[in-house]
Design an enzyme around this catalytic site. Structure first.
Site, PDB file in Angstrom:
ATOM      1  NE  ARG B 297      -4.123  -1.885   1.891  1.00 20.81           N
ATOM      2  CZ  ARG B 297      -5.121  -2.169   2.722  1.00 20.81           C
ATOM      3  NH1 ARG B 297      -5.115  -1.706   3.963  1.00 20.81           N
ATOM      4  NH2 ARG B 297      -6.126  -2.915   2.322  1.00 20.81           N
ATOM      5  CE1 TYR B 438      -1.805  -0.362  -7.878  1.00 21.44           C
ATOM      6  CE2 TYR B 438      -1.846  -1.932  -9.681  1.00 21.44           C
ATOM      7  CZ  TYR B 438      -1.263  -0.864  -9.039  1.00 21.44           C
ATOM      8  OH  TYR B 438      -0.124  -0.323  -9.556  1.00 21.44           O
ATOM      9  CD  GLU B 439      -1.479  -4.463  -3.364  1.00 21.02           C
ATOM     10  OE1 GLU B 439      -1.855  -4.906  -2.263  1.00 21.02           O
ATOM     11  OE2 GLU B 439      -0.970  -5.192  -4.235  1.00 21.02           O
ATOM     12  N   GLY B 440      -6.384  -2.457  -2.328  1.00 22.49           N
ATOM     13  CA  GLY B 440      -7.409  -1.848  -1.467  1.00 22.49           C
ATOM     14  C   GLY B 440      -7.857  -0.520  -2.030  1.00 22.49           C
ATOM     15  CD  GLN B 445      -5.715   1.704   1.248  1.00 22.28           C
ATOM     16  OE1 GLN B 445      -5.003   1.754   2.253  1.00 22.28           O
ATOM     17  NE2 GLN B 445      -5.755   0.630   0.468  1.00 22.28           N
TER      18      GLN B 445
END
Lengths: 596, 596
Positions: B297, B438-440, B445
């Site tokens: 992240r 992506y990656e949350g 977040q």
């Protein structure tokens, strides 16, 4: 990828905000009441939903292609265009004298939105034809009108606007294309034009290029530019097509979006010279071109609304279907469709509120256009024209700016799937990106807003709009609902901030042009946000009154919530924008050029 | 399309904001002072500018392609990757025990930015490997470490993260991939994983997949997920490669951007089952995956900064070159390069200020990470960890969000040319669009920021950051320059608005989760804006002090102007954001579901 025309919301705006009843009292629009509007919109929706929307994705995947100087459009486009012209859609707003239907812009604007929601790349062709028609109607000789107008109004032939050259984009003073008088009333045109939308295609028999060029000996700069009709095929006296003119497509662009729409580089006069016919008088080309531009600018604003609507519908459909995670309020024990998640709702409401707000603004602007052109009273015509002229940069600049954000949110709602092209959300994001650029960038619109529309009259029209907004605030205060009170408060704060900016622009326009133009685009965006929010506030009042009468409860409640959302989440940003414009001008231009 | 690493600004942040001297006093980082930072950055810049940047456009035009289960990457990528690994770049921040260089994140982050500015699609491969290394370092058995770590740290093998399944994106509770114990300590893994970045490629000999799966009988939901290593090729006892494992790429996605980066659908166990090795303990997979995720992240946040920097550089270059229109202040009689126009300047300053602000924020966060892991004092470790953890959603969520706006402005600066793919500005706009997903997603977040980082400790860390900001305000007040006073005032107003939001989140987190989560993303964006602005305010103070000493006048003056611009144009938006969050929660979720 289905699209459903938002007829109900369009008719709400047409009936209650633009007040179609009053439009129908204008001379020439006697048959253009609500019933007509409804009938036209329903018919247009069939074409948009059934014919054009299904071709949108295909156009992206299989765009227009150039081969041997000819452009082959996406499979299906030619047939769709035939249906478009057969339905008489090209002539919707054009005079009955030339085969049009003579309907008001108040109705026509909604149709333009639908066509663009369905297929923006397709819709660009008619959009440019509309511009060519406007220019010829205003400045064309009787002979030019007789030769070209009916064919354009029926859509049998299409039109283009040829302004840009490699060195002349926003700055038309730099146009180099030249026109040489032949002594017989015709000219020969030589030069290269770029970014010519539908400059070459296979959907119509002939293409009528409207071309900016300089006649030898003309003054330098924009005062030496003339406008010419340069047909792709010469037109015989009997109206049949003659020889191929010396105007050729040499390449088309590889673009981020609107891929089905061929963006041509046109070469005029590489051989014997392209035969051109002067429109109006020499050296007044820019003035005529502005007629086309103004029509096109409004239409590009509609494109912003259109693509936002399409992105919104797609995002809602996905949010109703995609199951992921339990609601944060513990209301369900199982994973829910993502429309239950507050942040998804926030995004959908944002998309919805922006779209409806800009639609309301554009519809009201269209009614002003109709009054400006048709009202019996000269003062009403003048005031309506001033209002419309003020709205054009907002409709163009603001609706397109918001469409980039809205289509981006549309991707975001889809999560990872949004980034996959086959999903379709990304296409809207790519397509929308041109809208703040062509037909004058947002900065160019903002120059217009600052210079011609605000500073020139000392802010009179800008303040008159504020006074109208104040009346809406008074009506909101008189309404007992909590939503009305919230909206009234936000609207008032936003209006006062707007007036601060108008004051700043008027006061410093001459003395500190750098400071004013440093904030010109923010001023445009601020004014757009305010006017869209004002129209949603008016919607709230209408919806509340109709709700009391028990009309269409769910729809009216939604209008009220949307207006409140907009006030809370969009109008609330306006004071901060004011601060940036009024107090932040210095830091915009302070950095030394070589420090970038 | 050249790229020049902004080494000077990076070193400014590393030296003065992150205080590398203090990092170099941490045990293990004794050699990691300013000189080391400079040497490393200069070396990395050579690779980024000379090798990776020239391949960026090629990767977009000639992306990774799948044929017979094998992915062929863009021509040049394999050789570039060889140079990347030979330079030891993969191991930059990893332990020397496993062949890494053991440098602090404070230095490594700048290298990650450069690599991503140069070629984001390329840089994703190392980014995922970093995550795999982190997970194995933290939770891998000695045997797994011995087998895999050194090969990953050298970059000889690459790593992947396999979380997402068609039905399980943000919601990992829905993971269905299953792992069956074989009785010999190994497992067989069966299932489909999608969106696997560099899930298959030809740049390295082996790929180490880290895969989330359920062991039979595991608890439902996220508490029943385990993490497995599933290598593409089995590894023999001597470290050589053995048989092909039953993990195959069945397709790669057709994406909006980062096209050179293959996004794979991986099929595990379609034949005999894919051999997998448990990482750590059963059912603790999510916990370990979060280790990878947290590293990734932060790195994705750097990608946002990286692509914004690249877009900024390109826009500046175009604005210096493109001639169009005379300056509005009448300072030139001829048409000027567009960098002379206030609105272009406003866009460039916006791009610059956002990029530098987020870079400063991320660099300071990196120093906190280093202290959290290396400081001798447990309390400092704890406080630093809390600060870093608070920063992760801001660095990830905010820097990526701003990168979409900045790359969009980059297109706008180019006018019509921006929409033409060959110009290259559009690629950054397309590439950036994945970063908030992506990656949350940003919503994920924001959930993290609201839940774990704000509500859980009653807002303690959030308020501690406000207290630090207040100290900066005091220092600004003590500075006599006008810029410092302006920034101090904006910073104070923004900080107070932020505290209102923190209060709102803490107070209503449990009682009104819908209201709080309706504003979670706006809270994240507000906090990101504030922290980036705070770091620019610190930059102003540093620059002012150095200016007094006569150091690098032009650079220091630019830092001051940029900080003031940010305060005027970005911090000024924060009170309005506060209003929307605190007063506008109701209208977010009020609309009836069937009214959308």
């Amino acid at each position: 990828m289905s699209y459903q025309a938002p007829i109900k919301d369009m008719l709400f705006a047409i009936e209650h905000l633009a007040q179609i009843d009053q439009v129908a009292q204008l001379p020439g629009f006697e048959d253009a009441g609500l019933d007509t509007a409804q009938a036209v919109l329903e018919e247009c929706a069939k074409l948009a939903e059934g014919v054009l929307a299904p071709l949108n994705w295909e156009g992206d995947q299989n765009p227009s292609a150039l081969k041997d100087g000819a452009v082959k459009t996406t499979p299906g486009f030619k047939d769709a265009y035939r249906q478009y012209t057969e339905g008489g859609w090209q002539g919707l707003q054009h005079p009955q004298d030339f085969g049009g239907q003579g309907l008001p812009k108040t109705i026509g604007a909604a149709c333009i939105e639908m066509i663009n929601s369905a297929n923006m790349s397709f819709a660009l062709c008619p959009l440019l034809t509309d511009g060519a028609i406007e220019a010829l109607l205003t400045a064309g000789s009787d002979a030019l009108k007789a030769t070209y107008l009916e064919k354009l109004v029926t859509g049998e032939w299409t039109g283009t606007m040829n302004l840009t050259e490699p060195q002349a984009g926003s700055d038309l003073a730099l146009v180099r294309t030249r026109a040489e008088p032949q002594g017989d009333g015709t000219y020969k045109v030589f030069g290269t034009k770029i970014f010519i939308t539908y400059g070459e295609h296979d959907m119509a028999e002939n293409i009528v290029h409207l071309v900016l060029a300089r006649v030898q000996g003309a003054p330098e700069g924009v005062k030496g530019i003339s406008l010419f009709v340069v047909p792709k095929f010469m037109v015989n006296a009997d109206g049949s097509l003659g020889a191929r003119n010396d105007a050729h497509c040499v390449s088309i662009e590889h673009k981020l979006g609107i891929k089905a729409s061929p963006t041509a580089v046109l070469q005029f006069g590489d051989n014997a010279g392209a035969v051109g016919y002067l429109v109006g008088e020499e050296n007044r080309g820019l003035e005529y071109m502005f007629i086309m531009m103004n029509a096109a600018r409004y239409a590009v604003g509609m494109q912003g609304i259109a693509i936002a609507e399409r992105a919104y519908q797609k995002a809602v459909a996905y949010a109703r279907e995609r199951v992921q995670s339990r609601p944060v309020d513990g209301s369900m024990k199982e994973s829910a469709t993502i429309i239950h998640h507050p942040d998804v709702r926030r995004m959908l409401m944002t998309m919805r509120a922006h779209t409806e707000g800009c639609r309301a603004m554009a519809t009201v602007a269209a009614a002003a256009y109709d009054a400006a052109h048709h009202h019996a009273d000269a003062q009403v015509r003048k005031d309506s024209a001033a209002f419309y002229e003020f709205m054009v940069p907002l409709v163009k600049g603001y609706s397109t700016d918001m469409s980039i954000d809205v289509t981006s949110m549309g991707v975001q709602v889809h999560g990872g799937m949004g980034f996959i092209e086959e999903t379709g959300a990304a296409q809207y994001y790519r397509d929308a990106r041109i809208l703040t650029i062509y037909e004058g960038t947002t900065a160019i619109q903002a120059n217009d807003l600052v210079g011609r529309k605000t500073a020139r009259d000392g802010g009179a029209v800008a303040r008159a709009i504020a006074a109208q907004i104040e009346q809406t605030e008074a009506a909101l205060h008189a309404n007992s609902s909590g939503a009305a009170q919230t909206v009234a408060a936000r609207l008032e704060t936003a209006r006062l901030a707007y007036l601060d900016v108008v004051e700043f622009v008027v006061k410093h326009g001459k003395s500190s042009p750098n400071a004013v133009f440093a904030g010109s685009v923010p001023y445009l965006l601020l004014a757009g946000r305010l006017v869209a929010g004002w129209q949603l506030a008016r919607s709230l009042l209408v919806a509340d009154a109709l709700l009391q009468k028990g009309q269409d409860t769910a729809f009216m409640q939604a209008k009220i919530v949307t207006a409140q959302f907009y006030a809370d989440h969009v109008l609330s940003s306006i004071p901060g924008m004011r601060d940036a414009i009024v107090a932040g001008a210095g830091s915009v231009t302070e950095l030394a050029l070589d420090a970038f």
